[in-house]
Design an enzyme around this catalytic site. Structure first.
Site, mmCIF file in Angstrom:
data_model
loop_
_atom_site.group_PDB
_atom_site.id
_atom_site.type_symbol
_atom_site.label_atom_id
_atom_site.label_comp_id
_atom_site.label_asym_id
_atom_site.label_seq_id
_atom_site.Cartn_x
_atom_site.Cartn_y
_atom_site.Cartn_z
ATOM 1 N N ASP A 1 3.833 12.410 16.707
ATOM 2 C CA ASP A 1 4.216 12.588 15.302
ATOM 3 C C ASP A 1 2.948 12.748 14.447
ATOM 4 O OD1 ASP A 1 5.982 12.864 13.220
ATOM 5 O OD2 ASP A 1 6.234 10.701 12.888
ATOM 6 N N LYS B 1 7.127 -0.711 5.900
ATOM 7 C CA LYS B 1 6.366 -0.919 4.669
ATOM 8 C C LYS B 1 4.953 -1.327 5.080
ATOM 9 C CE LYS B 1 8.293 -2.616 0.662
ATOM 10 N NZ LYS B 1 8.998 -3.606 -0.118
ATOM 11 N N VAL B 2 3.950 -0.857 4.356
ATOM 12 C CA VAL B 2 2.572 -1.254 4.679
ATOM 13 C C VAL B 2 2.022 -2.078 3.519
ATOM 14 C CG1 VAL B 2 0.272 -0.455 5.340
ATOM 15 C CG2 VAL B 2 2.272 0.899 5.971
ATOM 16 N N ILE C 1 0.857 -1.199 0.000
ATOM 17 C CA ILE C 1 0.000 0.000 0.000
ATOM 18 C C ILE C 1 0.883 1.236 0.000
ATOM 19 C CG2 ILE C 1 -1.821 1.248 1.202
ATOM 20 C CD1 ILE C 1 -2.526 -1.345 2.668
ATOM 21 N N GLY C 2 1.966 1.167 0.718
ATOM 22 C CA GLY C 2 2.857 2.333 0.751
ATOM 23 C C GLY C 2 4.014 2.118 1.702
ATOM 24 N N GLU C 3 4.941 3.067 1.654
ATOM 25 C CA GLU C 3 6.067 3.033 2.575
ATOM 26 C C GLU C 3 5.793 4.090 3.619
ATOM 27 O OE1 GLU C 3 9.248 1.434 2.371
ATOM 28 O OE2 GLU C 3 8.872 0.425 0.469
ATOM 29 N N GLY C 4 5.659 3.683 4.864
ATOM 30 C CA GLY C 4 5.441 4.664 5.929
ATOM 31 C C GLY C 4 6.767 5.219 6.393
ATOM 32 N N THR C 5 6.709 5.924 7.522
ATOM 33 C CA THR C 5 7.943 6.523 8.018
ATOM 34 C C THR C 5 8.917 5.475 8.532
ATOM 35 O OG1 THR C 5 6.739 6.830 10.060
ATOM 36 C CG2 THR C 5 6.949 8.743 8.647
ATOM 37 N N LYS D 1 1.795 -3.816 8.812
ATOM 38 C CA LYS D 1 2.945 -2.916 8.909
ATOM 39 C C LYS D 1 4.155 -3.810 9.173
ATOM 40 C CE LYS D 1 2.308 1.370 9.613
ATOM 41 N NZ LYS D 1 2.069 2.715 10.062
HETATM 42 O O1 3AM Z 1 1.509 6.025 0.563
HETATM 43 P P1 3AM Z 1 0.103 6.529 0.743
HETATM 44 O O2 3AM Z 1 0.023 7.914 1.327
HETATM 45 O O3 3AM Z 1 -0.814 6.309 -0.410
HETATM 46 O O4 3AM Z 1 -2.351 5.806 3.735
HETATM 47 C C1 3AM Z 1 -1.140 5.188 4.134
HETATM 48 C C2 3AM Z 1 -0.019 5.500 3.193
HETATM 49 O O5 3AM Z 1 -0.520 5.564 1.881
HETATM 50 C C3 3AM Z 1 -1.246 3.683 4.014
HETATM 51 O O6 3AM Z 1 0.073 3.223 3.820
HETATM 52 C C4 3AM Z 1 0.863 4.262 3.288
HETATM 53 C C5 3AM Z 1 2.088 4.429 4.157
HETATM 54 O O7 3AM Z 1 1.742 4.789 5.456
HETATM 55 N N1 3AM Z 1 -1.745 3.085 5.238
HETATM 56 C C6 3AM Z 1 -1.157 3.086 6.460
HETATM 57 N N2 3AM Z 1 -1.909 2.427 7.333
HETATM 58 C C7 3AM Z 1 -3.007 1.997 6.663
HETATM 59 C C8 3AM Z 1 -4.171 1.251 7.054
HETATM 60 N N3 3AM Z 1 -4.339 0.834 8.300
HETATM 61 C C9 3AM Z 1 -2.913 2.411 5.321
HETATM 62 N N4 3AM Z 1 -3.843 2.135 4.412
HETATM 63 C C10 3AM Z 1 -4.924 1.425 4.829
HETATM 64 N N5 3AM Z 1 -5.090 0.992 6.108
#
Ligand code: 3AM
Length: 398
Positions: free
Chosen positions: A136, A26-27, A19-23, A42
């Site tokens: 944060d 990886k998600v 879905i994406g790379e968080g801080t 996560k």
């Molecule tokens: O990279 P983008 O901004 O599209 O929205 C969050 C972010 O997306 C998504 O993962 C990316 C990195 O944080 N995300 C985080 N937690 C999530 C969750 N619980 C999630 N998306 C859906 N459900």
């Protein structure tokens, strides 16, 4: 032709796309194979977490998060560990981020921004009352569910982002100090509650203005602006919204507005709906303990499996000699037919089904070349008396 799909499993979760790379992680999208429920995984590198002696703090934070149940906080279901990774299993939130709305459509109307802000304050208030601070808060941590409700993610996981700071990754992934309170930037120790509130104030400003209250290419200048709260409200803001923002963005944490005071604020109170949430939470924390124990027995296995590909009719025809339409016109080849199909069922189940169907018809089934194992071939030969020709109503004997 479509390639075989690789199925990756972590314990009972079938892992899907990133879905994406968080801080700090990886998600990935995943699905609970027992219930079918979608989740967000996560994924953290265990070695990094342990290397920085953050395990105890992270463990405490994850355990606390498991106890938090609030409609505006992303639920943490469980935490699981493999040999090398930690997987935090979260509620999957489908509606995107409120800040995408600003990027795509510009600033929000006050009513819309107020609704999100009320939900944000509800979440922050609830977590603070349980001793959990975010530290944060920023746009990436605000998500929207399918009903357009705000959900705050990463609440209480501040040890993880601090971890990234030590790794030096903060500069690339969460390097923006735009949402941080002056006392956080001064780094002389701060109160998590008042610091979170400041970030809520910056978020409210962005929702209403469509841009940041504090911004500068030069980091030193940015720090200076934040430390004295040097910002100007846009002219379209109502007086009461401006008043509230100014009370939140007070550089002195001792005189900054508090949550009970916000709940009494005129602008905030309009159409306010107090949250409805489960009071009694009965949660087992064994999984959190297990993840940080280094014995193999507590680890889940990460599996990769090749999935049978679902083929469309054209792919089936192109793969199959028997279904080659040329056979219909080439008299030399006779009527030898071969049909291929794919199935996700185990071989013995397929055999059983075929036998069941064939027996009453008096067919003699022979199974050939059955190789055990995940990708073993299975050939089933049968002597049969009847065959149905594709596209023909008549039955032909062979
Ligand atoms: O990279 P983008 O901004 O599209 O929205 C969050 C972010 O997306 C998504 O993962 C990316 C990195 O944080 N995300 C985080 N937690 C999530 C969750 N619980 C999630 N998306 C859906 N459900």
């Amino acid at each position: 032709m479509s390639q075989p799909r690789i199925k990756r499993c972590v314990g009972k979760y079938e892992v899907g796309r990133t879905i994406g790379e968080g801080t700090f992680a990886k998600v990935k999208f995943a699905r609970n194979s027992e219930t079918g429920e979608p989740v967000a995984l996560k994924i953290l590198d265990k070695e990094k977490v342990l290397k920085h002696k953050m395990a105890e703090q992270i463990k405490r934070e994850i355990a606390t998060m498991k106890l938090i149940r609030h409609p505006n906080v992303v639920r943490l279901y469980e935490v699981i560990g493999s040999k090398t990774k930690i997987f935090i299993v979260l509620e999957f939130v489908t509606g995107g981020e409120p800040f995408d709305k600003i990027v795509n459509h510009g600033r929000m109307r006050e009513d819309e921004a107020r609704r999100y802000f009320q939900q944000l304050i509800n979440a922050v208030d609830y977590c603070h009352s349980r001793g959990v601070y975010h530290r944060d808060l920023k746009p990436e941590n605000l998500l929207l569910d399918a009903y357009d409700n705000l959900k705050v993610s990463d609440f209480g996981l501040s040890a993880l982002s601090q971890q990234v700071r030590e790794d030096g990754l903060l500069h690339t992934t969460c390097g923006t100090p735009n949402y941080a309170a002056p006392e956080v930037l001064n780094d002389r120790g701060y109160d998590g509650a008042t610091a979170d509130l400041w970030s809520c104030g910056v978020i409210l400003f962005v929702l209403l203005a469509g841009y940041l209250p504090f911004d500068d290419f030069n980091l030193m200048n940015l720090y200076k602006k934040i430390s004295v709260a040097e910002f100007t409200c846009p002219p379209w803001l109502s007086f009461s919204a401006m008043k509230l923002i100014t009370r939140i963005l007070d550089p002195n944490p001792m005189t900054r507005i508090t949550i009970p005071e916000i709940l009494q604020d005129e602008w905030f109170k309009k159409d306010y709906k107090p949250p409805v949430f489960e009071e009694k939470v009965d949660t087992n924390l064994d999984d959190v303990e297990a993840v940080f124990k280094d014995s193999e027995e507590h680890h889940v296995t990460e599996k990769r499996e090749e999935q049978p590909t679902t083929m469309n009719a054209f792919e089936l025809i192109s793969m199959s000699k028997g279904l080659n339409l040329g056979n219909l016109f080439d008299a030399e080849q006779g009527f030898k037919r071969e049909t291929r199909f794919t199935s996700k069922c185990p071989a013995n189940e397929i055999i059983h089904k075929i036998e069941e169907a064939a027996k009453p018809l008096g067919f003699d089934m022979r199974l050939e070349n059955v190789k055990a194992g995940r990708k073993g071939n299975l050939n089933v030969a049968t002597e049969c008396g009847w065959i149905s020709l594709w596209g023909n109503d008549e039955f032909h004997t062979i």
